[in-house]
Write an enzyme that holds these catalytic residues in place. Structure first.
Site, PDB file in Angstrom:
ATOM      1  N   HIS A 324      48.760  45.672  37.295  1.00 16.07           N
ATOM      2  CA  HIS A 324      49.394  44.751  36.341  1.00 16.07           C
ATOM      3  C   HIS A 324      48.709  44.834  34.961  1.00 16.07           C
ATOM      4  O   HIS A 324      48.118  45.846  34.637  1.00 16.07           O
ATOM      5  CB  HIS A 324      49.405  43.327  36.895  1.00 16.07           C
ATOM      6  CG  HIS A 324      49.845  43.286  38.336  1.00 16.07           C
ATOM      7  ND1 HIS A 324      51.163  43.404  38.715  1.00 16.07           N
ATOM      8  CD2 HIS A 324      49.127  43.223  39.488  1.00 16.07           C
ATOM      9  CE1 HIS A 324      51.237  43.384  40.046  1.00 16.07           C
ATOM     10  NE2 HIS A 324      50.018  43.280  40.530  1.00 16.07           N
ATOM     11  N   GLU A 339      45.994  37.429  38.604  1.00 19.80           N
ATOM     12  CA  GLU A 339      45.548  38.602  39.367  1.00 19.80           C
ATOM     13  C   GLU A 339      45.098  39.725  38.440  1.00 19.80           C
ATOM     14  O   GLU A 339      44.122  40.416  38.715  1.00 19.80           O
ATOM     15  CB  GLU A 339      46.681  39.110  40.268  1.00 19.80           C
ATOM     16  CG  GLU A 339      46.250  40.305  41.113  1.00 19.80           C
ATOM     17  CD  GLU A 339      47.416  41.126  41.634  1.00 19.80           C
ATOM     18  OE1 GLU A 339      48.551  40.606  41.671  1.00 19.80           O
ATOM     19  OE2 GLU A 339      47.183  42.300  41.983  1.00 19.80           O
ATOM     20  N   HIS A 393      44.086  45.706  43.584  1.00 16.45           N
ATOM     21  CA  HIS A 393      44.905  44.491  43.523  1.00 16.45           C
ATOM     22  C   HIS A 393      44.280  43.332  44.282  1.00 16.45           C
ATOM     23  O   HIS A 393      43.406  43.509  45.119  1.00 16.45           O
ATOM     24  CB  HIS A 393      46.296  44.765  44.126  1.00 16.45           C
ATOM     25  CG  HIS A 393      47.148  45.630  43.261  1.00 16.45           C
ATOM     26  ND1 HIS A 393      48.098  45.133  42.422  1.00 16.45           N
ATOM     27  CD2 HIS A 393      47.141  46.969  43.093  1.00 16.45           C
ATOM     28  CE1 HIS A 393      48.662  46.137  41.766  1.00 16.45           C
ATOM     29  NE2 HIS A 393      48.100  47.277  42.154  1.00 16.45           N
ATOM     30  N   GLU A 456      44.395  46.040  48.619  1.00 13.16           N
ATOM     31  CA  GLU A 456      44.546  44.585  48.463  1.00 13.16           C
ATOM     32  C   GLU A 456      43.255  43.973  48.979  1.00 13.16           C
ATOM     33  O   GLU A 456      43.059  43.800  50.176  1.00 13.16           O
ATOM     34  CB  GLU A 456      45.751  44.082  49.264  1.00 13.16           C
ATOM     35  CG  GLU A 456      47.088  44.525  48.718  1.00 13.16           C
ATOM     36  CD  GLU A 456      47.500  43.777  47.459  1.00 13.16           C
ATOM     37  OE1 GLU A 456      46.685  42.964  46.946  1.00 13.16           O
ATOM     38  OE2 GLU A 456      48.625  43.997  46.981  1.00 13.16           O
TER      39      GLU A 456
HETATM   40 ZN   LIG Z   1      49.024  43.209  42.449  1.00 11.64          ZN
END
Ligand SMILES: [Zn+2]
Length: 492
Positions: A324, A339, A393, A456
Site C-alpha cells: 500500500h 497498515e 503486510h 502477513e
Molecule cells: Zn496489506
C-alpha cells in the site's frame, strides 16, 4: 470601482541565467524565493516547486502560507478547497477536473502526490482566484498579477472522468471475510483490451527522479550516452498522448531546483514506427536505476538518480515491497493506525539490514509514503530481473478482533519453496499462531516472474497482536528474520 493593482513577483526560483555554478550555489540555499510587492518572503521549509509537462506545481503549503487564500485540505478524500471572497476552487488528487464555484472545469494536469507532498497546479488556482500568471522561463520566475474587475472567462463544462479510489478501509490480501473484495492486491485482474503500443502522457522530474507516465504497453531502452553526457530513454512503438503538452511532439520540460539538470528534452524521433525519445543531461558517474511502476496497461517509468545501481556485479537483486502507500492506506488497525505505516516501518528495517550485505542489491518499491498508484508492483521486480520479491503486510479480519497469527502467500510453483522457507523464519520471529503457507491468487504475486511471497506478519485488527507489531523490537526481529530467510534462499 477602484481596485488597487499590484504586481507580485512570487516564487522566484533564481534570478540568474542557468549557469550551473550559480544554480548550484543557489540550490544549496533555498532557491525558492517569493517576492511580494518587492519584498522577499520566506518559503515554507523544504518546499520544492516542480514542473510537470510545463505546468508549475507547488505544494499546497505554498497556497496556504504564501498566497493567502483560505485553504482546506481533506487528506482522506485527497481534496483541497481554495477560496477567496466569492470564488471557490476544489481540486482532487489524481483528478483532471476541478470544481469552480460548483461547475466542473478541466485541468491540464491533475494534482498529484509525490514523496508525501500534495502538489497542485499554481496557474489554475491563481487564475481562478483572479490573478494573471506569467512565466519567465529564462529566469524561472512566475509572476502573478491581480486583474481589474473583469468577467470571468467562460469555460465549457467537461465530462467528469472517474477518479481513482482514494480510500480503502480494508486490506485486500489477507481478509477472509466471505465475499469481501476491495482494491488491494487481491483484486482479480480486470480484463482490459490490449493496447497496441503506448502513449506518453506526462514527463516530470522531482526528488531526483525522472518520471514518464504512460498508457499502453512498451518496453523502454535506457542508455547512458556521451557528447553531451546524458541518459536517454527510448520508448518504441510509443507516441505522445493528445493531452500531453497541448499535442507538442518535441520540446523541453524545465526542471526547477536541481543544480545539475535544468531541462528534459523530449521528441518523436520516428513517426513510423512511432518512437519517443527522452533525454536528460547526466554527467555524473554515479549509479542510477531504472524501473517501472504500474500495471500492464498504464504506469510510469522512473529513472532514479538517488544512488541505486542496476549494475549488479553478480550481486543478487532483492525487491522489498512495503504494501500500500499514499492514498491507499491498506487496512486500519485496532488502534486506527494505518497498515501502510506498519508495512513501511518493517520494510525500511529490512532495507537497512540488506544494505549491509555485500552480495545483495536491495530495491524498495517505495521508501516513503509515496502513492504507488497501481498495485502490481511485481513489475518493478521484473524490470530489474530481480532474484526474489517480498511483499510485507499486516493482516485484518475487519471488525473481528479475535483473528490472529502469521500467514504467508505464494501464487505459483516457483514461489512455494521460497514462501515456505520465509514463513519458517518469520513465524519463529513473530511467535504468533501458525496460519500456514497458503496459495492465493494475488496480483502482486501473479505479476512477479521470480520467486515471490507476500507475508502477513500478524493481525493489526487484533489489539494484542497490533500492540506487539507496533513495537520497534518486534519489527526489528521480523526484519531480521526476513533477511535471514532471503539469505538462506539465495545462498549468500
Ligand atoms: Zn496489506
Amino acid at each position: 470601482m477602484k481596485k488597487y493593482r499590484f504586481m507580485l513577483m512570487l516564487l522566484i526560483f533564481t534570478f540568474c541565467l542557468s549557469s550551473q555554478q550559480v544554480m548550484a550555489a543557489s540550490a544549496k540555499k533555498n532557491n525558492s524565493v517569493i517576492m511580494l510587492n518587492g519584498q522577499q518572503l520566506k518559503m515554507p521549509g523544504n518546499v520544492q516547486v516542480q514542473n510537470v509537462n510545463n505546468n508549475i506545481m507547488v505544494p499546497i503549503r505554498v497556497i496556504v502560507e504564501n498566497l493567502g487564500f483560505d485553504t482546506n485540505w481533506n487528506q482522506k478524500q485527497g481534496k483541497v478547497t481554495v477560496s477567496k471572497a466569492d470564488s471557490t476552487v476544489e481540486l482532487t488528487i489524481g483528478r483532471k477536473v476541478a470544481t469552480v464555484n460548483g461547475a466542473d472545469k478541466k485541468l491540464n494536469i491533475a494534482p498529484l502526490i509525490q514523496s508525501n507532498t500534495s502538489l497542485v497546479p499554481l496557474r489554475f488556482i491563481s487564475e481562478e482566484m483572479g490573478l494573471t500568471v506569467g512565466w519567465d522561463n529564462k529566469n524561472k520566475i512566475v509572476s502573478l498579477e491581480s486583474l481589474p474587475d473583469e468577467p470571468i472567462m467562460e469555460n465549457p463544462p467537461v465530462i467528469v472522468t472517474p477518479s481513482k479510489p482514494t480510500d480503502s478501509t480494508n486490506s485486500g490480501e489477507g481478509e477472509f471475510v466471505p465475499g469481501h473484495t476491495n482494491s488491494g492486491e487481491g483484486t482479480p485482474i480486470t480484463p482490459t483490451k490490449p493496447i497496441n503500443g503506448a502513449a506518453v502522457n506526462s514527463i516530470s522530474f522531482y526528488d531526483n527522479r525522472l518520471m514518464v507516465g504512460y498508457e499502453g504497453s512498451t518496453q523502454p531502452n535506457v542508455v547512458k550516452m556521451t557528447n553531451p553526457d546524458r541518459i536517454v530513454m527510448e520508448l518504441p512503438n510509443t507516441q505522445f498522448s493528445n493531452s500531453f503538452n497541448g499535442g507538442q511532439s518535441t520540446g523541453d520540460i524545465q526542471v526547477v531546483g536541481n543544480s545539475n539538470i535544468t531541462s528534459i528534452h523530449y521528441t518523436m524521433v520516428s513517426q513510423q514506427p512511432p518512437m519517443v525519445r527522452i533525454e536528460m543531461p547526466f554527467g555524473s558517474s554515479a549509479p542510477y536505476s531504472f524501473y517501472a511502476q504500474g500495471s500492464s496497461t498504464s504506469g510510469q517509468f522512473v529513472i532514479d538518480l538517488n544512488g541505486q545501481s542496476l549494475i549488479t556485479d553478480g550481486k543478487k537483486i532483492v525487491v522489498i515491497d512495503a504494501g500500500h502507500g499514499g492514498y491507499a492506506p491498506g487496512t486500519t488497525g485496532y488502534s486506527k493506525k494505518k497498515e501502510k505505516e506498519f508495512n513501511l516501518a518493517v520494510a525500511l528495517k529490512v532495507g537497512r539490514l540488506l544494505e549491509q550485505e555485500s552480495k545483495i542489491n536491495i530495491i524498495m518499491t517505495r521508501s516513503d509514503d509515496t502513492a504507488v498508484e497501481l498495485t502490481d508492483r511485481g513489475k518493478i521486480a521484473n524490470n530489474l530481473n530481480a532474484d526474489v520479491f517480498v511483499s510485507i503486510h499486516g493482516n485484518s479480519a475487519g471488525v473481528s478482533t479475535t483473528a490472529h497469527g502469521t500467514e504467508s502467500y505464494y501464487y505459483n510453483d516457483r514461489s512455494k519453496a521460497f514462501t515456505e522457507l520465509m514463513h519458517r523464519h518469520l513465524l519463529a520471529a513473530t511467535g504468533f499462531t501458525d496460519r500456514k503457507v497458503k496459495y492465493k491468487s494475488l496480483q502482486v504475486l501473479r505479476d512477479a516472474t521470480m520467486p515471490a511471497t507476500l507475508l502477513e506478519i500478524g493481525f493489526l485488527s487484533n489489539p494484542a497482536e497490533e500492540s506487539t507489531m507496533l513495537t520497534e523490537d518486534f519489527q526489528q526481529r521480523v526484519a531480521q528474520s526476513i533477511v535471514d530467510g532471503i539469505k538462506e534462499y539465495l545462498g549468500v
